[in-house]
Design a protein around this motif. Structure first.
Motif, PDB file in Angstrom:
ATOM      1  N   LEU A  25       0.824  -1.214   0.000  1.00 43.72           N
ATOM      2  CA  LEU A  25       0.000   0.000   0.000  1.00 43.72           C
ATOM      3  C   LEU A  25       0.854   1.258   0.000  1.00 43.72           C
ATOM      4  O   LEU A  25       0.534   2.235  -0.689  1.00 43.72           O
ATOM      5  CB  LEU A  25      -0.930  -0.008   1.219  1.00 43.72           C
ATOM      6  N   ASN A  26       1.950   1.255   0.748  1.00 43.24           N
ATOM      7  CA  ASN A  26       2.779   2.457   0.829  1.00 43.24           C
ATOM      8  C   ASN A  26       3.353   2.832  -0.532  1.00 43.24           C
ATOM      9  O   ASN A  26       3.424   4.013  -0.892  1.00 43.24           O
ATOM     10  CB  ASN A  26       3.909   2.239   1.835  1.00 43.24           C
ATOM     11  N   ARG A  27       3.746   1.826  -1.328  1.00 39.26           N
ATOM     12  CA  ARG A  27       4.256   2.106  -2.670  1.00 39.26           C
ATOM     13  C   ARG A  27       3.149   2.632  -3.576  1.00 39.26           C
ATOM     14  O   ARG A  27       3.383   3.501  -4.422  1.00 39.26           O
ATOM     15  CB  ARG A  27       4.900   0.856  -3.274  1.00 39.26           C
ATOM     16  N   ARG A  28       1.933   2.101  -3.416  1.00 38.24           N
ATOM     17  CA  ARG A  28       0.801   2.627  -4.187  1.00 38.24           C
ATOM     18  C   ARG A  28       0.570   4.097  -3.852  1.00 38.24           C
ATOM     19  O   ARG A  28       0.331   4.926  -4.739  1.00 38.24           O
ATOM     20  CB  ARG A  28      -0.461   1.825  -3.861  1.00 38.24           C
ATOM     21  N   LEU A  29       0.649   4.430  -2.567  1.00 39.96           N
ATOM     22  CA  LEU A  29       0.442   5.816  -2.145  1.00 39.96           C
ATOM     23  C   LEU A  29       1.552   6.713  -2.694  1.00 39.96           C
ATOM     24  O   LEU A  29       1.291   7.842  -3.120  1.00 39.96           O
ATOM     25  CB  LEU A  29       0.395   5.901  -0.623  1.00 39.96           C
ATOM     26  N   GLN A  30       2.789   6.218  -2.668  1.00 35.01           N
ATOM     27  CA  GLN A  30       3.896   6.997  -3.238  1.00 35.01           C
ATOM     28  C   GLN A  30       3.657   7.296  -4.714  1.00 35.01           C
ATOM     29  O   GLN A  30       3.873   8.419  -5.182  1.00 35.01           O
ATOM     30  CB  GLN A  30       5.207   6.234  -3.062  1.00 35.01           C
ATOM     31  N   ASN A 104      10.113   9.652  -1.035  1.00 34.65           N
ATOM     32  CA  ASN A 104      10.445   8.237  -0.915  1.00 34.65           C
ATOM     33  C   ASN A 104      10.072   7.414  -2.142  1.00 34.65           C
ATOM     34  O   ASN A 104      10.476   6.256  -2.247  1.00 34.65           O
ATOM     35  CB  ASN A 104       9.773   7.651   0.327  1.00 34.65           C
ATOM     36  N   TYR A 105       9.294   7.993  -3.050  1.00 31.14           N
ATOM     37  CA  TYR A 105       8.955   7.294  -4.285  1.00 31.14           C
ATOM     38  C   TYR A 105      10.221   6.948  -5.069  1.00 31.14           C
ATOM     39  O   TYR A 105      10.364   5.841  -5.590  1.00 31.14           O
ATOM     40  CB  TYR A 105       8.035   8.162  -5.139  1.00 31.14           C
ATOM     41  N   PHE A 106      11.178   7.877  -5.137  1.00 28.46           N
ATOM     42  CA  PHE A 106      12.345   7.657  -6.007  1.00 28.46           C
ATOM     43  C   PHE A 106      13.359   6.683  -5.399  1.00 28.46           C
ATOM     44  O   PHE A 106      13.746   5.751  -6.133  1.00 28.46           O
ATOM     45  CB  PHE A 106      12.986   9.009  -6.328  1.00 28.46           C
TER      46      PHE A 106
END
Length: 365
Positions: A25-30, A104-106
């Motif tokens: 989920l955290n990566r989806r949010l990013q 934090n996405y990158f």
């Protein structure tokens, strides 16, 4: 996991690579937050004018009057003090959960190689521009938590085109995020601020301003392609003259990976697209790029940046002797020091922060 880098240009026959169905989920949010930010950055100048036009056309008498007052206020305020925002502004705008998701996405990180004492002001000569200058804008604009830990008492600012501060809505967002006009008057305003802790302008506990200038500007953005570090610097000496006039130290800064988060439609020097981009840049100061990225659910095409790390390395300050009339030979001397420092930084850190970079060269144009 970072997405692979293609340095051979766009491949129209490439099969679509879909993102996996099961993603934390955290990566989806990013990804979602990065998509929103990216859409804002690409469209906000036009969208801002559109909103104002709609309000003037469809709004009632009161709405139209308020919009006109707002537009006049922006014009007068910019002429008076360059739309300056002293201090760091409301800190929540510059470090919050949404902005950290974007970082934090990158992810984007910051590397300190030397101290920046808060008893003077600084120009960060920042390279490369890339498509959006994402690393610099995150570290010194939208999400400044890492900067404040590593360089306490030094306010981070990012210079951008002066005309952006004449655009309603866009102007206020840029100010909230710590961006400032890169005009001569604006830079003098920030770089001559007092470093005395007792000065009324330093009641926020900060005694220094560090203004990042993406020296290569739109021309460097036109040259931006993954794996290619082409810096527009040979004839760019205005930032050196500004440093001398204001007595500000010059700090070379390299953002490894900046050129890798977007590709763009191929635009070799002799192409029709490149000639059109150059013409528009000369007229407006803005290069009309056609970025190539990934999508929300695929890694092959779209307008989202690729999930690839950006590492901003902040170099050693180059002190200058203040003078209201910079001598040409002294300007050339300092300019040469900046180029040498950038070359040394690139060779020292490229293998650490860029995969498979043994043959990657730094090119000055």
């Amino acid at each position: 996991m970072s997405e692979a880098i293609n340095t051979k240009g766009n491949n129209n026959n490439m099969k679509i690579e879909w993102a996996p169905a099961k993603v934390p989920l955290n990566r989806r949010l990013q990804t979602l937050v990065t998509g929103i930010f990216t859409l804002f950055f690409f469209s906000l100048p036009v969208t801002s004018f559109g909103i104002v036009a709609l309000l003037l056309f469809y709004g009632g008498l009161v709405i139209r009057a308020l919009v006109l007052i707002y537009v006049v206020y922006i014009f007068v305020e910019h002429k008076r003090n360059y739309s300056a925002m002293d201090g760091n502004g409301w800190m929540y705008n510059r470090s919050n959960p949404l902005n950290r998701l974007y970082r934090n996405y990158f992810p984007v990180s910051l590397v300190k190689t030397a101290e920046l004492p808060p008893n003077k002001n600084y120009i960060l000569a920042s390279f490369p521009h890339g498509i959006l200058g994402t690393g610099i804008c995150i570290n010194m604009g939208l999400e400044i938590s890492q900067w404040l830990k590593q360089f306490p008492q030094v306010r981070p600012k990012v210079g951008t085109l002066d005309q952006h501060f004449m655009v309603p809505i866009l102007r206020d967002l840029l100010r909230w995020w710590g961006l400032v006009s890169v005009s001569k008057g604006s830079l003098v305003y920030y770089l001559t601020k007092s470093n005395d802790p007792k000065d009324p302008g330093n009641r926020d506990g900060f005694t220094s301003n560090a203004v990042a200038i993406l020296v290569g500007g739109a021309q460097e953005a036109i040259d931006s392609h993954p794996g290619q570090y082409i810096l527009t610097l040979k004839n760019r000496k205005g930032f050196v003259k500004m440093a001398i006039r204001t007595g500000s130290s010059i700090v070379p800064s390299l953002s490894f990976g900046e050129v890798d988060i977007f590709d763009q439609v191929q635009n070799p020097p002799d192409s029709l697209l490149r000639r059109l981009q150059t013409l528009v840049k000369k007229v407006t100061g803005i290069a009309p790029l056609i970025p190539v990225g990934r999508g929300f659910f695929n890694y092959t095409f779209g307008w989202l940046p690729y999930r690839r790390p950006i590492v901003q390395v902040v170099g050693t300050p180059i002190d200058v002797i203040q003078s209201n009339e910079p001598k040409a030979d002294y300007v050339d001397e300092l300019h040469g020091k900046v180029m040498l420092e950038l070359e040394q930084m690139f060779e020292k850190y490229k293998e650490k922060y860029m995969p498979n970079s043994t043959n990657t060269k730094l090119v000055f144009v």
